[in-house]
Design a protein around this motif. Structure first.
Motif, PDB file in Angstrom:
ATOM      1  N   MET A 196      39.364 -20.899 -22.158  1.00 27.63           N
ATOM      2  CA  MET A 196      38.823 -21.251 -23.475  1.00 27.63           C
ATOM      3  C   MET A 196      38.020 -22.548 -23.400  1.00 27.63           C
ATOM      4  N   PHE A 231      34.554 -21.779 -22.163  1.00 35.91           N
ATOM      5  CA  PHE A 231      33.698 -21.218 -23.213  1.00 35.91           C
ATOM      6  C   PHE A 231      33.294 -22.280 -24.235  1.00 35.91           C
ATOM      7  N   THR A 232      34.226 -23.112 -24.671  1.00 32.96           N
ATOM      8  CA  THR A 232      33.929 -24.053 -25.758  1.00 32.96           C
ATOM      9  C   THR A 232      33.356 -25.374 -25.257  1.00 32.96           C
ATOM     10  N   LYS A 272      40.413 -12.379 -25.340  1.00 31.32           N
ATOM     11  CA  LYS A 272      39.555 -11.528 -26.172  1.00 31.32           C
ATOM     12  C   LYS A 272      39.970 -11.550 -27.639  1.00 31.32           C
ATOM     13  N   LYS A 289      40.859 -14.236 -29.152  1.00 35.54           N
ATOM     14  CA  LYS A 289      40.500 -15.543 -29.675  1.00 35.54           C
ATOM     15  C   LYS A 289      39.001 -15.666 -29.942  1.00 35.54           C
ATOM     16  N   THR A 290      38.190 -14.928 -29.237  1.00 35.52           N
ATOM     17  CA  THR A 290      36.733 -14.958 -29.407  1.00 35.52           C
ATOM     18  C   THR A 290      36.169 -13.590 -29.049  1.00 35.52           C
ATOM     19  N   LYS A 309      30.115 -13.565 -23.527  1.00 34.90           N
ATOM     20  CA  LYS A 309      29.740 -13.647 -24.931  1.00 34.90           C
ATOM     21  C   LYS A 309      28.524 -12.767 -25.222  1.00 34.90           C
ATOM     22  N   MET A 313      41.261  -9.633 -34.249  1.00 36.33           N
ATOM     23  CA  MET A 313      41.160 -10.969 -33.674  1.00 36.33           C
ATOM     24  C   MET A 313      41.974 -11.956 -34.494  1.00 36.33           C
ATOM     25  N   SER A 342      40.715 -18.455 -36.784  1.00 30.07           N
ATOM     26  CA  SER A 342      40.505 -19.764 -36.168  1.00 30.07           C
ATOM     27  C   SER A 342      41.607 -20.717 -36.583  1.00 30.07           C
ATOM     28  N   GLU A 388      46.512 -23.723 -31.967  1.00 29.42           N
ATOM     29  CA  GLU A 388      46.091 -22.778 -30.926  1.00 29.42           C
ATOM     30  C   GLU A 388      46.941 -22.952 -29.676  1.00 29.42           C
TER      31      GLU A 388
END
Length: 198
Positions: free
Chosen positions: A78, A81-82, A109, A111-112, A154, A173, A176, A182
């Motif tokens: 994560m 990705f972030t 998957k 989570k995003t 993505k 999903m 947020s 999290e």
């Protein structure tokens, strides 16, 4: 095999000269490579995998091991990705870690929204044993291990690929959450993973 000790383990890849590459040396039966490639319980250095030195190696590749904690892999993925702005990551696993890599991919998957391509193959591993008693020969044992590679992206991937999976619907999903919430969710997901593995 009490009369032998494991001295080398390697993937049976052949280079142009026909010799095996990617060897890992052990100084005792207790020495096993950890996530960093260093031996646990051994003072001897490992032989470096030539593919690890390759400049074209993926920086977004995560190698899942049986000993690693799922929440650490999920947090790292994560973060790629972030924080690092990665468009795609690759999860790789061998042997008993394959089921853990699938679980980690499914949690990520949720989570995003991510496209996924999964590929499965097998690798031949060679274990080399030296005798502890005189008069015995060196023994090589070859075995095949299942390998899995999961590409999470993505951006859209080749939908005609046999291992393609589209992103999950939004209702499947997770909503947020704050970073602390999290982190707690990842710990709970990891705990449920341990409960189902028994």
């Amino acid at each position: 095999m009490e009369k032998y000790r494991l001295v080398e383990e390697r993937k049976a890849d052949r280079n142009a000269s026909g010799t095996d590459t990617a060897a890992v040396s052990y100084s005792s039966c207790e020495g096993r490579p950890n996530d960093d490639g260093a031996n646990i319980g051994s003072s001897q250095n490992t032989t470096e995998d030539p593919r690890d030195r390759d400049s074209s190696a993926l920086t977004n590749e995560i190698r899942i091991t049986q000993q690693g904690k799922p929440r650490n892999y999920i947090t790292y993925a994560m973060g790629l990705f972030t924080d690092h702005g990665a468009d795609r990551i690759v999860l790789k696993a061998m042997g008993r870690a394959v089921n853990k890599s699938v679980t980690i991919a499914e949690i990520i998957k949720r989570k995003t929204p991510l496209h996924q391509i999964t590929s499965i193959n097998s690798c031949e591993l060679v274990d080399v044993f030296e005798p502890l008693e005189e008069g015995l020969d060196r023994v090589e044992s070859r075995r095949y291990v299942s390998c899995m590679t999961i590409l999470l992206s993505k951006s859209p991937l080749d939908q005609n690929h046999i291992g393609y999976q589209p992103p999950l619907p939004l209702e499947e999903m997770q909503k947020s959450k704050s970073v602390k919430a999290e982190s707690a969710s990842i710990k709970a997901d990891s705990a449920s993973l341990k409960g189902t593995a028994k």
